[in-house]
Design a protein around this motif. Structure first.
Motif, PDB file in Angstrom:
ATOM      1  N   ALA A  12     -10.453  -1.910  -3.083  1.00  0.00           N
ATOM      2  CA  ALA A  12     -10.143  -1.170  -2.589  1.00  0.00           C
ATOM      3  C   ALA A  12     -11.220  -0.055  -2.304  1.00  0.00           C
ATOM      4  O   ALA A  12     -11.885   0.422  -1.748  1.00  0.00           O
ATOM      5  N   GLY A  37      -2.528   3.821  -6.518  1.00  0.00           N
ATOM      6  CA  GLY A  37      -3.190   5.509  -5.386  1.00  0.00           C
ATOM      7  C   GLY A  37      -3.052   4.757  -4.285  1.00  0.00           C
ATOM      8  O   GLY A  37      -2.944   3.299  -3.617  1.00  0.00           O
ATOM      9  N   PRO A  38      -2.806   5.509  -3.307  1.00  0.00           N
ATOM     10  CA  PRO A  38      -3.329   5.588  -1.708  1.00  0.00           C
ATOM     11  C   PRO A  38      -4.378   4.895  -1.381  1.00  0.00           C
ATOM     12  O   PRO A  38      -4.826   4.311  -0.894  1.00  0.00           O
ATOM     13  N   LYS A  39      -5.852   5.119  -1.878  1.00  0.00           N
ATOM     14  CA  LYS A  39      -6.204   4.420  -1.452  1.00  0.00           C
ATOM     15  C   LYS A  39      -6.871   2.920  -1.857  1.00  0.00           C
ATOM     16  O   LYS A  39      -7.050   1.984  -0.872  1.00  0.00           O
ATOM     17  N   ARG A  41      -3.765   1.707  -1.501  1.00  0.00           N
ATOM     18  CA  ARG A  41      -2.412   0.632  -0.335  1.00  0.00           C
ATOM     19  C   ARG A  41      -3.063   1.113   0.820  1.00  0.00           C
ATOM     20  O   ARG A  41      -2.894  -0.060   1.655  1.00  0.00           O
ATOM     21  N   ASP A  42      -3.709   1.351   0.864  1.00  0.00           N
ATOM     22  CA  ASP A  42      -5.037   1.806   2.317  1.00  0.00           C
ATOM     23  C   ASP A  42      -5.583   0.875   2.279  1.00  0.00           C
ATOM     24  O   ASP A  42      -5.383  -0.081   3.592  1.00  0.00           O
ATOM     25  N   ARG A  46      -4.909  -2.869   5.798  1.00  0.00           N
ATOM     26  CA  ARG A  46      -6.414  -2.360   6.286  1.00  0.00           C
ATOM     27  C   ARG A  46      -6.477  -4.401   6.520  1.00  0.00           C
ATOM     28  O   ARG A  46      -6.340  -5.103   7.573  1.00  0.00           O
ATOM     29  N   ASP A  56      -1.533  -6.281  -3.377  1.00  0.00           N
ATOM     30  CA  ASP A  56      -2.481  -5.384  -4.144  1.00  0.00           C
ATOM     31  C   ASP A  56      -1.760  -5.215  -5.468  1.00  0.00           C
ATOM     32  O   ASP A  56      -0.455  -4.632  -5.931  1.00  0.00           O
TER      33      ASP A  56
END
Length: 256
Positions: A12, A37-39, A41-42, A46, A56
């Motif tokens: 990430a 965390g969000p990082k 998942r984001d 992508r 992930d």
């Protein structure tokens, strides 16, 4: 790389995500392992946006058990592993007599111990695929940096770990290389500047660039440039390259 499987620890982060996107562009299956965390998942979103298959996996790389579980889950999802990229890393600077034991443990655990135990767990799968291991070390793993002894120790250890494993694993068809970037334009370098640059983070970054031989033309390396080189090292045409510590640093280490 079509339908090959790539596991990226630190996937990430700046160089890790750029590497994931480069492999995804070739149709590889990509597994991103990083802190939950969000990082994370984001980053996975992508990669999925390229049309590639992506998984992930939350990973605290400081835990040996977590490293082993991550490799097992990755191989189970994909049916094996072809490439392991160790891109997780943390930076520490400051005088040696101010380093605490927790500081030492955190840097060595993330930058060196975790990489070793991911590799150790992945060896049977990589041997079956005649695969590739890429460890992202640093120019600070090739030459000393004043005020960064712990970081240099961790990355220097990763360089020699890569060389030793290249010799050990060559009979099993696995290649191992260390990529040694200079300063890369990622969130990590912004964190460095904010943490250690005092009231002048831009001045901190200018001082870093002051070590580059390009003078006024000096710039930070782009994460995509590192990713492209890692991608090349995993191709069949790079078959003779193993046991190498390869600087990508605009020549910063050339004069040592």
């Amino acid at each position: 790389m079509t339908q090959r499987t790539v596991l990226i620890a630190g996937g990430a982060g700046g160089m890790g995500l750029a590497t994931a996107l480069r492999f995804a562009a070739d149709g590889a299956r990509v597994i991103l392992a990083d802190l939950p965390g969000p990082k994370l998942r984001d980053a996975a979103a992508r990669v999925a946006g390229t049309g590639a298959a992506v998984l992930d996996l939350p990973l605290d790389i400081r835990s040996v058990d977590a490293c082993r579980e991550t490799v097992a889950r990755a191989a189970d999802w994909a049916g094996g592993l072809d490439v392991l990229v160790n891109a997780a890393g943390v930076w520490l600077e400051g005088p040696a007599d101010a380093v605490s034991e927790p500081d030492w443990d955190r840097v060595l655990d993330v930058n060196l111990k975790g990489a070793f135990f991911l590799i150790s767990a992945a060896i049977p799968f990589l041997a079956a695929a005649r695969g590739v291991i890429i460890n992202i070390a640093s120019d600070a793993g090739l030459v000393g940096n004043s005020g960064a002894a712990v970081y240099c120790a961790s990355k220097g250890g990763l360089v020699l770990l890569s060389k030793a494993l290249a010799l050990e694993l060559a009979p099993r068809g696995i290649r191992v290389n260390a990529v040694c970037p200079g300063d890369v334009a990622t969130p990590m370098i912004e964190h460095q500047a904010a943490t250690y640059g005092g009231d002048d983070p831009d001045g901190y970054k200018r001082r870093l660039l002051g070590h580059y031989p390009q003078g006024d033309q000096a710039r930070f390396i782009q994460a995509e440039e590192i990713a492209g080189f890692i991608h090349y090292l995993c191709q069949p045409g790079a078959a003779p390259i193993t046991g190498a510590a390869l600087p990508i640093d605009f020549g910063v280490t050339a004069g040592y």
